[in-house]
Design an enzyme around this catalytic site. Structure first.
Site, PDB file in Angstrom:
ATOM      1  N   TYR A   1       8.264  -3.755   5.232  1.00 20.80           N
ATOM      2  CA  TYR A   1       8.088  -3.636   6.685  1.00 20.80           C
ATOM      3  C   TYR A   1       7.602  -2.232   7.049  1.00 20.80           C
ATOM      4  O   TYR A   1       6.611  -2.068   7.773  1.00 20.80           O
ATOM      5  CB  TYR A   1       9.406  -3.951   7.385  1.00 20.80           C
TER       6      TYR A   1
ATOM      7  N   LYS B   1       3.833  -0.823   8.460  1.00 23.40           N
ATOM      8  CA  LYS B   1       3.748  -0.014   9.683  1.00 23.40           C
ATOM      9  C   LYS B   1       3.072   1.328   9.392  1.00 23.40           C
ATOM     10  O   LYS B   1       2.264   1.820  10.198  1.00 23.40           O
ATOM     11  CB  LYS B   1       5.148   0.214  10.258  1.00 23.40           C
TER      12      LYS B   1
END
Length: 206
Positions: A128, A132
């Site tokens: 994750y 990002k």
């Protein structure tokens, strides 16, 4: 007066942001690119400034003309659980946002602000946070998009339509987090969606 466009208008931050934009007298029109028609009860629009447009995000480039606004706000995002796979997650959290930044540049909007995450790092072992971070690098290095800014919230506080375990826990224990997370840990405190939306607005180029 200014015009704004919001992607991800139905999420926690996006919904909060749109309602704030509709109350801001500096904006004459707020365009929202959405997957399906909006509920009339979702937003307060006393001045009829809201312009929802239903689109296919897999063909976002076909809607380039809608990016000819002053400010673009991107609140797109999902979770691995909801997306169903890493590939599907990356399509939403990287590809859609990256294309939105490219279209913002092509239409020469004044600025582009999007929601990233605290801890975003292209070298992170966490999938994750790595996605990002890779997105931040891709957008910030994009030529001829000089006024791009990312906000990096931690766990979000606010009323969601869906339940997320970590954020539900954060809601209930927020006072404890606030008192314990000080100094370098302050950035990891749970944050209210309204504060994230307010920060996004402050980063726009006027």
């Amino acid at each position: 007066m200014k015009s704004a466009m919001v992607l991800g208008a139905t999420g926690l931050v996006g919904r909060t942001l749109v309602n704030m934009l509709l109350q801001d007298r500096r904006y004459s029109e707020v365009t929202c690119l959405v997957r399906k028609p909006l509920s009339s009860q979702m937003f307060k629009d006393p001045h009829n400034r809201l312009k929802p447009v239903v689109i296919d995000f897999d063909h976002l480039q076909d809607y380039q003309g809608y990016f000819s606004v002053d400010h673009v706000y991107c609140c797109l995002g999902t979770t691995l659980k909801k997306a169903g796979s890493k590939q599907a997650f990356r399509r939403v959290d990287f590809e859609y946002v990256h294309v939105a930044a490219q279209l913002t540049r092509a239409q020469r909007a004044n600025s582009f602000v999007w929601v990233s995450s605290v801890g975003a790092d292209a070298k992170s072992s966490n999938f994750y946070l790595r996605v990002k971070g890779e997105l931040e690098n891709a957008i910030m290095r994009m030529p001829q998009l000089p006024h791009a800014s990312a906000v990096r919230p931690s766990l979000l506080l606010g009323n969601r339509d869906e339940s997320r375990t970590l954020e539900d826990i954060a809601q209930k224990t927020a006072p404890i987090w606030q008192s314990l997370m000080k100094g370098p840990l302050k950035k990891y405190r749970p944050v209210h969606a309204v504060d994230v939306a307010r920060n996004m607005m402050s980063l726009q180029r006027w």
